[in-house]
Design a protein around this motif. Structure first.
Motif, PDB file in Angstrom:
ATOM      1  N   VAL A 159       0.868  -1.181   0.000  1.00  0.00           N
ATOM      2  CA  VAL A 159       0.000   0.000   0.000  1.00  0.00           C
ATOM      3  C   VAL A 159       0.905   1.231   0.000  1.00  0.00           C
ATOM      4  N   LYS A 160       0.802   2.013  -1.065  1.00  0.00           N
ATOM      5  CA  LYS A 160       1.631   3.218  -1.180  1.00  0.00           C
ATOM      6  C   LYS A 160       0.792   4.433  -0.807  1.00  0.00           C
ATOM      7  N   MET A 161       1.216   5.152   0.272  1.00  0.00           N
ATOM      8  CA  MET A 161       0.417   6.244   0.826  1.00  0.00           C
ATOM      9  C   MET A 161       1.063   7.605   0.583  1.00  0.00           C
ATOM     10  N   LYS A 162       0.212   8.615   0.386  1.00  0.00           N
ATOM     11  CA  LYS A 162       0.693  10.005   0.347  1.00  0.00           C
ATOM     12  C   LYS A 162       0.916  10.517   1.766  1.00  0.00           C
ATOM     13  N   GLN A 163       0.046  10.060   2.692  1.00  0.00           N
ATOM     14  CA  GLN A 163       0.169  10.408   4.095  1.00  0.00           C
ATOM     15  C   GLN A 163      -0.619   9.365   4.896  1.00  0.00           C
ATOM     16  N   TYR A 164      -0.413   9.359   6.204  1.00  0.00           N
ATOM     17  CA  TYR A 164      -1.096   8.402   7.057  1.00  0.00           C
ATOM     18  C   TYR A 164      -1.173   8.974   8.469  1.00  0.00           C
ATOM     19  N   ALA A 165      -1.827   8.250   9.356  1.00  0.00           N
ATOM     20  CA  ALA A 165      -1.991   8.735  10.734  1.00  0.00           C
ATOM     21  C   ALA A 165      -1.640   7.630  11.714  1.00  0.00           C
ATOM     22  N   GLU A 166      -1.125   8.051  12.871  1.00  0.00           N
ATOM     23  CA  GLU A 166      -0.835   7.132  13.962  1.00  0.00           C
ATOM     24  C   GLU A 166      -1.686   7.526  15.171  1.00  0.00           C
ATOM     25  N   MET A 167      -2.177   6.495  15.903  1.00  0.00           N
ATOM     26  CA  MET A 167      -3.105   6.736  17.004  1.00  0.00           C
ATOM     27  C   MET A 167      -2.698   5.899  18.215  1.00  0.00           C
ATOM     28  N   LEU A 168      -2.990   6.429  19.399  1.00  0.00           N
ATOM     29  CA  LEU A 168      -2.830   5.713  20.668  1.00  0.00           C
ATOM     30  C   LEU A 168      -1.412   5.178  20.874  1.00  0.00           C
ATOM     31  N   GLU A 169      -0.432   5.988  20.558  1.00  0.00           N
ATOM     32  CA  GLU A 169       0.957   5.600  20.835  1.00  0.00           C
ATOM     33  C   GLU A 169       1.157   5.520  22.339  1.00  0.00           C
ATOM     34  N   GLU A 170       1.862   4.479  22.790  1.00  0.00           N
ATOM     35  CA  GLU A 170       2.015   4.198  24.223  1.00  0.00           C
ATOM     36  C   GLU A 170       0.655   4.047  24.914  1.00  0.00           C
ATOM     37  N   ASN A 171      -0.364   3.796  24.084  1.00  0.00           N
ATOM     38  CA  ASN A 171      -1.746   3.646  24.560  1.00  0.00           C
ATOM     39  C   ASN A 171      -2.257   4.892  25.293  1.00  0.00           C
TER      40      ASN A 171
END
Length: 872
Positions: A87-99
């Motif tokens: 999957v080639k993305m232009k941008q993405y998001a990260e959530m709940l790091e370290e919960n």
């Protein structure tokens, strides 16, 4: 992984979660390189969400709209089948790091992700992903339509699994497609109803249980609900300790909702607790139900639910003082004017809004925003439910300066801002939760305001020592004397007759037409773009509650009944009834009986008047006054009885000397009822000729009644009389055979009002405190009407028609029916006792306060004496 961190709140509102796949996510096409993480890939309608097994690692969200390319990675060796998708993305998001719950991290960079499937076929997954990626390129209406088609196709392949049932041999009465609603989330599934249980099988595995079970025997309340201005919702409440105490469902159409509702209501295993609006209104009016509980109830009746942020319960601002050191609930200035909507409290702002209103084309609106909408609800509750705000605003919190930072600032903004008219939510008055929504309990970093201060707990007014103290004092204000005397005015605006139409215009209470139920029929809008735009507007802008009242709401009477109970003995609300004596003197039905000292006087259809001595337990007087039945009797002094007859006469009888004093023709038809006004020395008579006459000039014992003081005409026969005192004025109430009740002012001889209260003949009437009139009719109805607004505040159906009634002067009303003596607590508005008193219809009830005894008469030719003992 003990518990999944993924929830539907991590998706956009309305986004559908289809299924998940066990896999490894890496940024290299080789598991021996890069940063491989094992976990689950969630296939959703607008995105792919990867949930890693390690809790410290963030969830990764790949939006289809930001995807450049999705393809299967070709193997280097031709004889190996690849099970990897790139999957080639232009941008993405990260959530709940370290919960940790925090705004999503948006990575504005191109990046490739490689998905190594453990079991699923990459080729099949790719087909689904490409289909959803194509859908993401469409406009919202077309996208929603395409997703709905995919969902329907998957749903049709879904089979309800009877293995999950408590007993797989159970017969399924009904099986329907439904959605389980929670704030900002709609979870699709199948609903199955059996004779004992409601089953909801979720479409996906995101629920904690593969199937939800609600036992019909535990079901207590069912409410039809309006969802997004469509009548498709059903909210079910069970016992608190049941497996599913509460569930909110929506259906594809109103017909499916009604089918489900009817099945549940008619099921022999369902024992619903039914509370009529009139019963709650009267209990609130009596001070039995608090202002808080009554507003919760009205919100529930008006389709407001905590499960639906578009229709969250709405509560009023009641306090206007957020600067004083102490909150003085005895000052009028402390309170907000409840007769006006928030937008009308500032006259300068209102004038500008009205200028715009008059220049506007139809349909006009005064306020460009609503007093309750999802964004406004979460504005208040973001500290308690931060995940809801992140869902609503696509992973972001509001700008720090626009957040709920200070109670005083928010109230002032609601008074001055040209687009802020919001009311409050129940949490401001809920002392059970102790103001937890005001505290940054999760220690979330909401950012810094323009002056450099961090957004943390909400700044409270000086008079509040803590969030718990703030909510406690607001609750005291809500239950205060001032609010209790004026809350009905706010109810008129939000739930009542000033909610819409000409009355709303007069009250400066007009919102955008899309906010009102019935203004838009989504089913008839065929253009996908128009329909989608309206759905978004309905969801985001706010909805006016369902209209509950079309007449002015009644005013509260006993606003602080707790003070009354703490200072004085509690009012008796029920009695133990014990029969002391059965008196059988008449040859035919007894029509009326009363007590004067030790003597019980009765008249009957045999034309006889009887006097019975309670102490001697024997008859001491008997006279046949006429050859026609006697209908009624009253004492006009210690010894003189007035009796009304079917021969149109009123007879006067001296009990002491045992002689008939006089008789005179009172009506052109039978005398049906009598009423004696002791203070004015007036006898009121009602007749089958439809006339009420007032007789005065009563002198010493033995002097005949002379002088007709007043005459009131009616269309139907007069069946019952009552009276009330209002200052120096006396009003006469007359119930007639055509179901009407007329109110006459005695001094001016004017009819104050006439209303058709019943559809059948009025059989009994009684004046209760605070200008309320209890009436009963031949078709078994019992109504309580608030005379100040000419509005029925309570109605119920009796087991049989009540032909007489009596009030103990405090809280208890007795009703005489077909052989039964019914006892009602008029404070709690509840039937407290059903006593089998006679073999025939009870025709008369009389309370002797001096001896605390009750005298009843009946068609069974008997008079009974009852001892009353207050129940503790």
């Amino acid at each position: 992984m003990d518990k999944s961190r993924f929830s539907l709140l991590l998706l956009e509102p309305g986004e559908v979660y289809f299924e998940d796949f066990s896999c490894t996510l890496n940024d290299r096409n080789n598991l021996n390189e890069g940063n491989p993480r094992h976990g689950c890939l969630k296939l959703c309608s607008k995105s792919l969400v990867f949930e890693p097994r390690e809790w410290a690692c963030p969830l990764v969200k790949l939006y289809f709209r930001d995807c450049n390319n999705i393809c299967i990675v070709k193997p280097q060796l031709s004889d190996i089948v690849s099970n990897i998708i790139r999957v080639k993305m232009k941008q993405y998001a990260e959530m709940l790091e370290e919960n940790i719950l925090a705004p999503y991290k948006f990575m504005y960079e191109e990046k490739e992700f490689f998905i190594f499937f453990d079991f699923a076929s990459a080729e099949e997954c790719l087909s689904q992903m490409e289909q959803l990626q194509r859908a993401s390129t469409l406009h919202a209406p077309e996208h929603n339509s395409m997703v709905a088609t995919i969902l329907h196709s998957r749903y049709m392949r879904m089979v309800f699994d009877p293995v999950m049932m408590d007993d797989f041999t159970e017969q399924i009465i009904c099986e329907l497609q439904a959605e389980k609603i929670s704030p900002l989330v709609r979870h699709q599934g199948k609903l199955a109803i059996t004779p004992t249980t409601i089953y909801f099988q979720p479409f996906s595995n995101v629920e904690s249980s593969p199937i939800l079970k609600l036992k019909l025997r535990d079901l207590r309340r069912i409410y039809r609900r309006r969802f997004l201005l469509r009548q498709v919702g059903l909210e079910l409440y069970s016992l608190e300790n049941s497996m599913v105490p509460h569930i909110y469902l929506t259906f594809q159409c109103e017909g499916d909702r009604e089918r489900t509702y009817n099945i549940l209501e008619e099921s022999p295993n369902v024992n619903l607790v039914k509370r009529h609006a009139e019963e709650m209104t009267m209990q609130w009016q009596n001070g039995i139900v608090s202002n808080y509980d009554y507003l919760i109830y009205l919100n529930c009746q008006a389709d407001r639910s905590e499960k639906d942020l578009t229709q969250y319960p709405v509560f009023p601002w009641v306090v206007a003082d957020y600067t004083s050191e102490t909150l003085d609930l005895d000052r009028i200035e402390t309170f907000r004017d409840l007769s006006k909507p928030m937008g009308a409290l500032n006259p300068d702002r209102l004038e500008k809004l009205k200028e715009r209103f008059h220049e506007m084309n139809e349909p006009k609106f005064l306020y460009g925003s609503h007093y309750s909408a999802p964004g406004l609800v979460l504005f208040y509750l973001v500290r308690k439910y931060p995940q809801y705000m992140l869902c609503l605003q696509n992973g972001r919190f509001d700008h720090p300066d626009r957040m709920f930072n200070s109670v005083k600032d928010v109230y002032n903004n609601c008074l001055r801002n040209m687009s802020d008219f919001k009311e409050l939510v129940p949490e401001f008055y809920n002392t059970d939760t102790k103001g937890d929504f005001l505290v940054n309990m999760y220690e979330i970093d909401f950012g810094e305001r323009h002056d450099g201060t961090k957004v943390n707990d909400v700044a409270l007014p000086p008079w509040a020592a803590s969030p718990e103290d703030f909510v406690s004092k607001l609750r005291q204000a809500l239950e205060s004397d001032y609010v209790s005397r004026h809350l009905h005015l706010w109810i008129d605006l939000i739930f009542g007759y000033k909610q819409r139409g000409e009355e709303a215009v007069k009250a400066d209470n007009v919102f955008h037409h899309v906010c009102y139920e019935g203004a838009v029929d989504l089913e008839r809008i065929l253009d996908m773009n128009d329909r989608h735009a309206l759905e978004v507007q309905i969801m985001e802008f706010g909805q006016v509650p369902k209209q509950l009242f079309t007449k002015p709401h009644v005013r509260k009477i006993g606003h602080v009944i707790e003070k009354t109970l703490s200072c004085n003995p509690a009012p008796v609300t029920s009695y133990k009834v014990e029969c002391l004596d059965v008196i059988t003197l008449h040859k035919e039905a007894v029509t009326c009986a009363l007590r004067q000292g030790p003597r019980i006087i009765s008249v009957g259809k045999d034309g006889a008047l009887k006097v019975y001595d309670v102490e001697q337990k024997k008859q001491i007087r008997s006279i046949t006054l006429c050859l026609t039945p006697l209908s009624s009797c009253v004492m006009i002094d210690d010894n003189i009885v007035a009796a009304g007859s079917w021969d149109n006469e009123i007879y006067l009888y001296d009990v002491e000397y045992g002689r008939k004093v006089e008789s005179f023709r009172a009506h052109d038809d039978s005398v049906t009822c009598l009423l004696w006004l002791e203070n004015e020395r007036l006898l009121i008579s009602g007749g089958a000729d439809g006339v009420v006459r007032v007789w005065g000039n009563v002198g010493r014992a033995g002097q005949a009644l002379r002088g007709l003081r007043a005459e009131f005409d009616h269309d139907g026969s007069v069946a019952t009389l009552a009276y009330r005192r209002s200052g120096q004025e006396v009003d006469i109430m007359a119930g007639t055979s055509d179901g009407e009740v007329s109110i006459w002012r005695l001094r001016t001889r004017q009819r104050l009002s006439v209303s058709r209260v019943h559809s059948a003949a009025v059989t009994a009437c009684l004046v209760l405190p605070a200008a309320r009139l209890l009436t009963a009719s031949e078709n078994c109805d019992l109504f309580v009407t608030d005379l100040s607004v000419a509005h029925t505040v309570y109605e119920t159906r009796l087991p049989s028609a009540a032909h007489c009634c009596h009030w103990d002067g405090r809280a208890v009303v007795w009703l005489g029916c077909d052989g039964a003596l019914l006892q009602w607590d008029m404070l709690a508005v509840a039937h407290t006792d059903h006593h089998c008193a006679h073999q025939g219809t009870v025709t008369s009830i009389y309370l002797d306060e001096a001896t605390n005894t009750l005298i009843t008469a009946s068609h069974d030719k008997t008079v009974k004496l009852w001892q009353l003992t207050p129940n503790s």
